[in-house]
Design an enzyme around this catalytic site. Structure first.
Site, PDB file in Angstrom:
ATOM      1  N   ASP A  33      33.892  83.012  25.465  1.00  0.00           N
ATOM      2  CA  ASP A  33      32.583  82.685  26.254  1.00  0.00           C
ATOM      3  C   ASP A  33      31.256  82.893  25.179  1.00  0.00           C
ATOM      4  OD1 ASP A  33      32.081  83.555  29.697  1.00  0.00           O
ATOM      5  OD2 ASP A  33      30.121  83.316  28.085  1.00  0.00           O
ATOM      6  N   THR A  36      26.119  82.979  27.813  1.00  0.00           N
ATOM      7  CA  THR A  36      24.876  82.450  27.946  1.00  0.00           C
ATOM      8  C   THR A  36      24.264  83.529  29.038  1.00  0.00           C
ATOM      9  OG1 THR A  36      25.613  81.411  29.997  1.00  0.00           O
ATOM     10  CG2 THR A  36      25.766  79.990  28.132  1.00  0.00           C
ATOM     11  N   ALA A  80      31.133  76.468  31.726  1.00  0.00           N
ATOM     12  CA  ALA A  80      30.306  75.346  32.025  1.00  0.00           C
ATOM     13  C   ALA A  80      29.048  75.959  32.441  1.00  0.00           C
ATOM     14  CB  ALA A  80      31.032  74.657  33.417  1.00  0.00           C
ATOM     15  N   SER A  82      26.723  75.719  35.442  1.00  0.00           N
ATOM     16  CA  SER A  82      27.064  75.657  36.753  1.00  0.00           C
ATOM     17  C   SER A  82      26.338  75.474  37.851  1.00  0.00           C
ATOM     18  CB  SER A  82      28.138  76.902  36.852  1.00  0.00           C
ATOM     19  OG  SER A  82      27.094  78.020  37.121  1.00  0.00           O
ATOM     20  N   THR A 121      35.178  70.853  40.686  1.00  0.00           N
ATOM     21  CA  THR A 121      34.381  71.271  41.898  1.00  0.00           C
ATOM     22  C   THR A 121      34.329  70.046  42.615  1.00  0.00           C
ATOM     23  OG1 THR A 121      32.074  71.382  42.824  1.00  0.00           O
ATOM     24  CG2 THR A 121      32.241  70.511  40.500  1.00  0.00           C
ATOM     25  N   ASP A 122      34.169  70.546  44.004  1.00  0.00           N
ATOM     26  CA  ASP A 122      34.330  69.171  45.075  1.00  0.00           C
ATOM     27  C   ASP A 122      33.065  68.480  44.797  1.00  0.00           C
ATOM     28  OD1 ASP A 122      32.355  71.057  45.804  1.00  0.00           O
ATOM     29  OD2 ASP A 122      33.425  71.389  48.079  1.00  0.00           O
ATOM     30  N   GLU A 123      31.961  68.872  44.177  1.00  0.00           N
ATOM     31  CA  GLU A 123      30.674  68.071  44.037  1.00  0.00           C
ATOM     32  C   GLU A 123      31.080  66.903  43.463  1.00  0.00           C
ATOM     33  OE1 GLU A 123      27.446  70.157  42.882  1.00  0.00           O
ATOM     34  OE2 GLU A 123      27.869  71.922  43.771  1.00  0.00           O
ATOM     35  N   TYR A 148      24.468  67.996  37.041  1.00  0.00           N
ATOM     36  CA  TYR A 148      25.654  68.982  37.130  1.00  0.00           C
ATOM     37  C   TYR A 148      26.849  68.613  37.668  1.00  0.00           C
ATOM     38  CZ  TYR A 148      28.919  72.377  38.809  1.00  0.00           C
ATOM     39  OH  TYR A 148      30.086  73.059  39.224  1.00  0.00           O
ATOM     40  N   LYS A 152      30.304  67.086  35.437  1.00  0.00           N
ATOM     41  CA  LYS A 152      31.726  67.759  35.762  1.00  0.00           C
ATOM     42  C   LYS A 152      32.458  66.572  36.147  1.00  0.00           C
ATOM     43  CE  LYS A 152      32.905  71.396  36.364  1.00  0.00           C
ATOM     44  NZ  LYS A 152      33.572  72.447  35.438  1.00  0.00           N
ATOM     45  N   ARG A 212      28.150  73.980  53.377  1.00  0.00           N
ATOM     46  CA  ARG A 212      29.067  74.423  52.356  1.00  0.00           C
ATOM     47  C   ARG A 212      30.284  74.786  52.861  1.00  0.00           C
ATOM     48  NH1 ARG A 212      26.020  71.256  50.505  1.00  0.00           N
ATOM     49  NH2 ARG A 212      24.524  71.101  48.694  1.00  0.00           N
TER      50      ARG A 212
HETATM   51  P1  NAD Z   1      28.953  80.789  35.764  1.00  0.00           P
HETATM   52  O1  NAD Z   1      27.828  80.044  35.497  1.00  0.00           O
HETATM   53  O2  NAD Z   1      28.845  82.001  36.375  1.00  0.00           O
HETATM   54  O3  NAD Z   1      29.764  81.090  34.561  1.00  0.00           O
HETATM   55  C1  NAD Z   1      29.812  80.298  33.369  1.00  0.00           C
HETATM   56  C2  NAD Z   1      30.306  80.957  32.199  1.00  0.00           C
HETATM   57  O4  NAD Z   1      30.751  79.871  31.069  1.00  0.00           O
HETATM   58  C3  NAD Z   1      29.396  81.771  31.736  1.00  0.00           C
HETATM   59  O5  NAD Z   1      29.934  83.178  31.407  1.00  0.00           O
HETATM   60  C4  NAD Z   1      28.893  81.128  30.592  1.00  0.00           C
HETATM   61  O6  NAD Z   1      28.343  82.278  29.420  1.00  0.00           O
HETATM   62  C5  NAD Z   1      29.873  80.377  29.977  1.00  0.00           C
HETATM   63  N1  NAD Z   1      29.599  79.246  28.982  1.00  0.00           N
HETATM   64  C6  NAD Z   1      28.678  78.498  29.382  1.00  0.00           C
HETATM   65  N2  NAD Z   1      28.417  77.621  28.452  1.00  0.00           N
HETATM   66  C7  NAD Z   1      29.453  77.905  27.260  1.00  0.00           C
HETATM   67  C8  NAD Z   1      29.780  77.384  26.199  1.00  0.00           C
HETATM   68  N3  NAD Z   1      29.160  75.999  25.917  1.00  0.00           N
HETATM   69  N4  NAD Z   1      31.001  77.953  25.555  1.00  0.00           N
HETATM   70  C9  NAD Z   1      31.479  78.936  26.274  1.00  0.00           C
HETATM   71  N5  NAD Z   1      31.001  79.504  27.275  1.00  0.00           N
HETATM   72  C10 NAD Z   1      30.094  79.005  27.831  1.00  0.00           C
HETATM   73  O7  NAD Z   1      29.904  79.781  36.498  1.00  0.00           O
HETATM   74  P2  NAD Z   1      30.998  79.761  37.719  1.00  0.00           P
HETATM   75  O8  NAD Z   1      30.227  79.773  39.030  1.00  0.00           O
HETATM   76  O9  NAD Z   1      31.790  80.871  37.561  1.00  0.00           O
HETATM   77  O10 NAD Z   1      31.780  78.811  37.571  1.00  0.00           O
HETATM   78  C11 NAD Z   1      33.005  78.598  36.381  1.00  0.00           C
HETATM   79  C12 NAD Z   1      33.625  77.030  36.650  1.00  0.00           C
HETATM   80  O11 NAD Z   1      33.886  76.910  38.127  1.00  0.00           O
HETATM   81  C13 NAD Z   1      32.768  75.931  36.140  1.00  0.00           C
HETATM   82  O12 NAD Z   1      33.505  75.146  35.621  1.00  0.00           O
HETATM   83  C14 NAD Z   1      32.301  75.306  37.759  1.00  0.00           C
HETATM   84  O13 NAD Z   1      31.956  74.157  37.534  1.00  0.00           O
HETATM   85  C15 NAD Z   1      33.323  75.618  38.607  1.00  0.00           C
HETATM   86  N6  NAD Z   1      33.276  75.865  39.990  1.00  0.00           N
HETATM   87  C16 NAD Z   1      32.382  76.477  40.286  1.00  0.00           C
HETATM   88  C17 NAD Z   1      32.359  76.860  41.777  1.00  0.00           C
HETATM   89  C18 NAD Z   1      31.306  77.644  42.431  1.00  0.00           C
HETATM   90  O14 NAD Z   1      31.195  77.824  43.513  1.00  0.00           O
HETATM   91  N7  NAD Z   1      30.566  78.573  41.629  1.00  0.00           N
HETATM   92  C19 NAD Z   1      32.823  75.858  42.839  1.00  0.00           C
HETATM   93  C20 NAD Z   1      33.902  75.061  42.170  1.00  0.00           C
HETATM   94  C21 NAD Z   1      34.081  75.006  40.637  1.00  0.00           C
HETATM   95  O1  TDX Z   2      17.640  79.455  47.405  1.00  0.00           O
HETATM   96  C1  TDX Z   2      18.447  78.800  47.808  1.00  0.00           C
HETATM   97  N1  TDX Z   2      18.394  78.429  49.069  1.00  0.00           N
HETATM   98  C2  TDX Z   2      19.295  77.316  49.525  1.00  0.00           C
HETATM   99  O2  TDX Z   2      18.860  76.908  50.684  1.00  0.00           O
HETATM  100  C3  TDX Z   2      19.589  78.304  46.906  1.00  0.00           C
HETATM  101  C4  TDX Z   2      19.767  78.962  45.468  1.00  0.00           C
HETATM  102  C5  TDX Z   2      20.508  77.238  47.316  1.00  0.00           C
HETATM  103  N2  TDX Z   2      20.066  76.829  48.669  1.00  0.00           N
HETATM  104  C6  TDX Z   2      21.089  76.005  49.404  1.00  0.00           C
HETATM  105  C7  TDX Z   2      21.469  74.734  48.361  1.00  0.00           C
HETATM  106  C8  TDX Z   2      22.995  74.557  48.826  1.00  0.00           C
HETATM  107  O3  TDX Z   2      22.893  73.664  50.121  1.00  0.00           O
HETATM  108  O4  TDX Z   2      22.468  76.861  49.494  1.00  0.00           O
HETATM  109  C9  TDX Z   2      23.729  75.828  49.176  1.00  0.00           C
HETATM  110  C10 TDX Z   2      24.326  76.243  48.121  1.00  0.00           C
HETATM  111  O5  TDX Z   2      23.597  76.540  46.948  1.00  0.00           O
HETATM  112  P1  TDX Z   2      24.140  76.982  45.399  1.00  0.00           P
HETATM  113  O6  TDX Z   2      24.437  78.283  45.715  1.00  0.00           O
HETATM  114  O7  TDX Z   2      23.078  76.536  44.446  1.00  0.00           O
HETATM  115  O8  TDX Z   2      25.479  76.224  45.234  1.00  0.00           O
HETATM  116  P2  TDX Z   2      25.881  74.444  45.306  1.00  0.00           P
HETATM  117  O9  TDX Z   2      25.048  73.577  44.829  1.00  0.00           O
HETATM  118  O10 TDX Z   2      26.684  74.048  46.479  1.00  0.00           O
HETATM  119  O11 TDX Z   2      26.996  74.371  44.052  1.00  0.00           O
HETATM  120  C11 TDX Z   2      27.926  75.568  44.124  1.00  0.00           C
HETATM  121  O12 TDX Z   2      28.987  75.153  44.554  1.00  0.00           O
HETATM  122  C12 TDX Z   2      29.728  74.092  43.643  1.00  0.00           C
HETATM  123  C13 TDX Z   2      28.150  76.010  42.602  1.00  0.00           C
HETATM  124  O13 TDX Z   2      26.903  76.426  42.247  1.00  0.00           O
HETATM  125  C14 TDX Z   2      28.810  75.103  41.872  1.00  0.00           C
HETATM  126  O14 TDX Z   2      28.978  75.573  40.539  1.00  0.00           O
HETATM  127  C15 TDX Z   2      29.910  74.591  42.396  1.00  0.00           C
HETATM  128  O15 TDX Z   2      30.479  73.491  41.710  1.00  0.00           O
END
Ligand code: NAD
Ligand code: TDX
Length: 332
Positions: A33, A36, A80, A82, A121-123, A148, A152, A212
Site C-alpha cells: 500500500d 495515500t 486504487a 476510489s 466496481t459495478d460503475e 474513476y 476502472k 445505490r
Molecule cells: P480506498 O480509497 O478506501 O483504499 C484504497 C487503498 O489503495 C488505500 O489504502 C491507498 O493508500 C491504496 N493505494 C492508492 N493508490 C495506490 C498505489 N498507487 N499503490 C499502492 N496502494 C495504493 O478504496 P476502497 O473503497 O477500499 O476500494 C478498494 C477497491 O475496491 C478499489 O479497487 C475500488 O475500485 C473497489 N471498489 C470499491 C467499492 C466501494 O464501495 N468503496 C465498490 C466496488 C469496488
Molecule cells: O456528500 C455526498 N452526498 C451525496 O449525495 C456524497 C459524498 C455522495 N453523495 C451521493 C453520490 C452517490 O449517489 O451518494 C451516493 C454515493 O456516493 P459515494 O459514496 O461517493 O459513492 P459512489 O460514487 O456511488 O461510488 C462508490 O461505489 C462504487 C465508491 O466510492 C466507488 O469506489 C465504488 O466503485
C-alpha cells in the site's frame, strides 16, 4: 494458497478483507500500500504480526511490484484511487494507479505465473434508469461515466486481455457500493454520519433520488475469498446483496437513528455526470459458487456502522475538517 499479496490492504475494503482472512483462513498476508490520504495503518493494528506485514510502495512501480508478486502464491488487487468526486477534480492519479498499477501487476503475474484476482466496481457498466427493474449482469456492456469508472473499466479490459493473450491466471469481481467500518469520511455514508455526530446536516447531491445498491464490506470480503479459491479462471463475477436504496432513504435512516427530524438535511450542488442508479444481479456468484451475503438487513448494518463511527472518532476526526473544506469549496 498460503501467501497472499493484498494491494491496497490499508484502505477501506482491503483492510476489512485482511481482517476477514485472519478470522476465517490460515493464509499469511503481505499488504502492499502506498499509504495515500485514503489509507489507514491503524486499520491493521492488532492483527497477528507473524501473519500480516506491510510494505509501503506503489503498485505502479514495477521494481517494487515484481519481487513481491514473485514471492507470493496469489495477488488480490484492491489498490486504487476510489472516489468519483476526486476523479472529477484531478483525474491524473486515477490513470496512474488504476491503469498503470494494474498493468504492472499483470506483467509481474505473467512473468511469474502468479494467480491474480482483480477488484472492480459495478460503475464500469454506467447507470440504469430510475424507473426500471433492469439490473447489471456479467453480460452488460461497459459504459463508464466518470474518470474513476473509466479507469476502472480500462483496468478490467487489461485483465481480460492478459488472460486471453498471455494466459494469466486471473479473475475479476465487480461489486456494488460497500459500507461498514474504516470507510473514509469523504464517502457518502461516513460523511453523513459524521456530519450528524458534529451537529451538522447531511449534504445530499441534486434531488437525492440517485440509487445505490449497498452491500456490507464483510459480505464483499467473503465473496472475494470464494472467487479467489473456487472461481473459474478468466471469469467475471458480479457481487451484490440486493440492497437498493435511494440517497434520501439512507439519509432518513441516519437522521432517525439520532432522533433528528426527517427534513434536517441540505440539498447541495449535484455531482457532474452523476450516475442515476446501480443495481447488481449476483445470480452467477450465488448459483455457481454458492455464495450468500450474511448482512441482509441494511438498516441493521447501518446501525452497527453508525455505532462504529461513534466509537472511533479518534480515527476519522483528523480527516474530517480537510474533507469538508474541499466539499465546501465546491458548494457541496
Ligand atoms: P480506498 O480509497 O478506501 O483504499 C484504497 C487503498 O489503495 C488505500 O489504502 C491507498 O493508500 C491504496 N493505494 C492508492 N493508490 C495506490 C498505489 N498507487 N499503490 C499502492 N496502494 C495504493 O478504496 P476502497 O473503497 O477500499 O476500494 C478498494 C477497491 O475496491 C478499489 O479497487 C475500488 O475500485 C473497489 N471498489 C470499491 C467499492 C466501494 O464501495 N468503496 C465498490 C466496488 C469496488
Ligand atoms: O456528500 C455526498 N452526498 C451525496 O449525495 C456524497 C459524498 C455522495 N453523495 C451521493 C453520490 C452517490 O449517489 O451518494 C451516493 C454515493 O456516493 P459515494 O459514496 O461517493 O459513492 P459512489 O460514487 O456511488 O461510488 C462508490 O461505489 C462504487 C465508491 O466510492 C466507488 O469506489 C465504488 O466503485
Amino acid at each position: 494458497m498460503d501467501r497472499l499479496l493484498v494491494t491496497g490492504g490499508a484502505g477501506f475494503i482491503g483492510a476489512n478483507f485482511v481482517h476477514h482472512l485472519m478470522a476465517n483462513t490460515d493464509v499469511r498476508v503481505t499488504v502492499l500500500d502506498k499509504l495515500t490520504y485514503a489509507a489507514s495503518r491503524e486499520a491493521l493494528d492488532g492483527l497477528p504480526t507473524d501473519r500480516v506485514s506491510l510494505v509501503v510502495g506503489d503498485v505502479a512501480d514495477s521494481a517494487v511490484v515484481d519481487p513481491l508478486v514473485a514471492a507470493h502464491d496469489a495477488v488480490v488487487h484492491f489498490a486504487a484511487e476510489s472516489h468519483n468526486d476526486n476523479s472529477l477534480n484531478e483525474p491524473g492519479p486515477f490513470i496512474t494507479t488504476n491503469l498503470v498499477g494494474t498493468f504492472c501487476l499483470l506483467e509481474a503475474a505473467r512473468r511469474h505465473g502468479t494467480r491474480l484476482h482483480h477488484i472492480s466496481t459495478d460503475e464500469v457498466y454506467g447507470d440504469l434508469a430510475l424507473e426500471d427493474s433492469t439490473r447489471f449482469t456479467e453480460a452488460t456492456p461497459y459504459n463508464p461515466s466518470s474518470p474513476y469508472s473509466a479507469a476502472k473499466a480500462g483496468s478490467d479490459h487489461l485483465v481480460r486481455a492478459w488472460v486471453r493473450s498471455f494466459g494469466v491466471q486471473a479473475t475479476i469481481s465487480n461489486c456494488s457500493n460497500n459500507y461498514g467500518p474504516w470507510q473514509h469520511v469523504e464517502k457518502f455514508i461516513p460523511r453523513q454520519i459524521t456530519n450528524v455526530i458534529d451537529g451538522g446536516r447531511p449534504k445530499v447531491y441534486g434531488a437525492g433520488h440517485n440509487v445505490r445498491d449497498w452491500i456490507h464490506v464483510e459480505d464483499h470480503s467473503s465473496a472475494v475469498w470464494r472467487i479467489l479459491t473456487e472461481g473459474r479462471i478468466g471469469e467475471t463475477y458480479l457481487v451484490g446483496a440486493d440492497g437498493e436504496r435511494d440517497n434520501l432513504d439512507v439519509v432518513a435512516l441516519i437522521l432517525a437513528h439520532f432522533g433528528r427530524p426527517a427534513d434536517d438535511f441540505d440539498l447541495v450542488t449535484d455531482r457532474a455526470g452523476h450516475d442515476l442508479r446501480y443495481a447488481i444481479d449476483a445470480t452467477k456468484l450465488r448459483t455457481e459458487l454458492d455464495w450468500e451475503p450474511r448482512h441482509a438487513d441494511f438498516s441493521e448494518g447501518l446501525t452497527r456502522t453508525i455505532e462504529w463511527y461513534q466509537q472511533h472518532e479518534d480515527w476519522w476526526r483528523p480527516h474530517k475538517q480537510r474533507t469538508e473544506a474541499t466539499y465546501a469549496a465546491q458548494g457541496q
